[in-house]
Design a protein around this motif. Structure first.
Motif, PDB file in Angstrom:
ATOM      1  N   ASP A  21       7.952   1.385  -2.539  1.00 23.04           N
ATOM      2  CA  ASP A  21       8.822   0.837  -3.829  1.00 23.04           C
ATOM      3  C   ASP A  21       8.206   1.614  -5.089  1.00 23.04           C
ATOM      4  OD1 ASP A  21       6.321  -0.469  -4.217  1.00 23.04           O
ATOM      5  OD2 ASP A  21       7.108  -2.293  -4.014  1.00 23.04           O
ATOM      6  N   ASP A  23       5.797   0.453  -7.060  1.00 22.82           N
ATOM      7  CA  ASP A  23       4.443   0.491  -7.034  1.00 22.82           C
ATOM      8  C   ASP A  23       3.595   1.247  -5.695  1.00 22.82           C
ATOM      9  OD1 ASP A  23       4.421  -1.249  -9.292  1.00 22.82           O
ATOM     10  OD2 ASP A  23       4.895  -2.932  -7.950  1.00 22.82           O
ATOM     11  N   ARG A  25       4.323   0.664  -2.395  1.00 26.99           N
ATOM     12  CA  ARG A  25       3.969  -0.450  -1.255  1.00 26.99           C
ATOM     13  C   ARG A  25       5.365  -0.158  -0.215  1.00 26.99           C
ATOM     14  NH1 ARG A  25       4.710  -6.083  -3.313  1.00 26.99           N
ATOM     15  NH2 ARG A  25       6.388  -5.042  -4.477  1.00 26.99           N
ATOM     16  N   LYS A  43      13.770  -4.614   0.916  1.00 31.18           N
ATOM     17  CA  LYS A  43      14.103  -5.435  -0.256  1.00 31.18           C
ATOM     18  C   LYS A  43      13.959  -6.922   0.136  1.00 31.18           C
ATOM     19  CE  LYS A  43      17.974  -2.183  -1.291  1.00 31.18           C
ATOM     20  NZ  LYS A  43      19.326  -1.889  -1.131  1.00 31.18           N
ATOM     21  N   GLN A  44      14.287  -7.291   1.426  1.00 27.94           N
ATOM     22  CA  GLN A  44      13.988  -8.841   1.576  1.00 27.94           C
ATOM     23  C   GLN A  44      12.388  -9.256   1.462  1.00 27.94           C
ATOM     24  OE1 GLN A  44      15.719  -9.223   5.258  1.00 27.94           O
ATOM     25  NE2 GLN A  44      17.973  -9.226   4.707  1.00 27.94           N
ATOM     26  N   ARG A  45      11.619  -8.460   1.909  1.00 27.07           N
ATOM     27  CA  ARG A  45      10.424  -8.827   1.781  1.00 27.07           C
ATOM     28  C   ARG A  45       9.804  -8.698   0.505  1.00 27.07           C
ATOM     29  NH1 ARG A  45       8.614  -5.645   7.521  1.00 27.07           N
ATOM     30  NH2 ARG A  45       9.270  -7.147   8.995  1.00 27.07           N
ATOM     31  N   ALA A  46      10.327  -7.709  -0.221  1.00 31.23           N
ATOM     32  CA  ALA A  46       9.972  -7.631  -1.609  1.00 31.23           C
ATOM     33  C   ALA A  46      10.288  -8.943  -2.489  1.00 31.23           C
ATOM     34  CB  ALA A  46      10.388  -6.374  -2.119  1.00 31.23           C
ATOM     35  N   ARG A  47      11.502  -9.338  -2.156  1.00 30.41           N
ATOM     36  CA  ARG A  47      11.886 -10.549  -2.779  1.00 30.41           C
ATOM     37  C   ARG A  47      11.142 -11.810  -2.601  1.00 30.41           C
ATOM     38  NH1 ARG A  47      17.554  -8.305  -2.351  1.00 30.41           N
ATOM     39  NH2 ARG A  47      17.398  -9.072  -0.201  1.00 30.41           N
ATOM     40  N   THR A  49       7.959 -11.787  -1.714  1.00 30.66           N
ATOM     41  CA  THR A  49       6.680 -11.734  -2.262  1.00 30.66           C
ATOM     42  C   THR A  49       6.590 -11.952  -3.702  1.00 30.66           C
ATOM     43  OG1 THR A  49       6.818  -9.367  -2.307  1.00 30.66           O
ATOM     44  CG2 THR A  49       5.900 -10.321  -0.251  1.00 30.66           C
ATOM     45  N   GLN A  50       7.777 -11.909  -4.481  1.00 29.93           N
ATOM     46  CA  GLN A  50       7.539 -12.112  -5.867  1.00 29.93           C
ATOM     47  C   GLN A  50       7.466 -13.788  -6.053  1.00 29.93           C
ATOM     48  OE1 GLN A  50      11.082 -10.233  -7.091  1.00 29.93           O
ATOM     49  NE2 GLN A  50      10.427  -8.162  -6.603  1.00 29.93           N
TER      50      GLN A  50
END
Length: 50
Positions: A21, A23, A25, A43-47, A49-50
């Motif tokens: 991403d 950053d 990651r 994308k799912q994992r990034a969402r 962790t937000q």
């Protein structure tokens, strides 16, 4: 060598350039996600962790 931030597996620098991403990651790799779905899993994992 780059590592997946989700499972810790080593990945190539090329893989990291493509799938990391903004950053730097890596939230999915061939070790912890199906090859066809790496971008979607990331994308799912990034969402999540937000």
């Amino acid at each position: 060598m780059a590592r997946c931030n989700h499972c810790g597996a080593h990945v190539s620098e090329h893989f990291a350039r493509v799938f990391a991403d903004d950053d730097g990651r890596l939230l999915a790799c061939p070790n912890c996600a199906a090859n066809a779905g790496i971008a979607e899993v990331s994308k799912q994992r990034a969402r999540a962790t937000q």
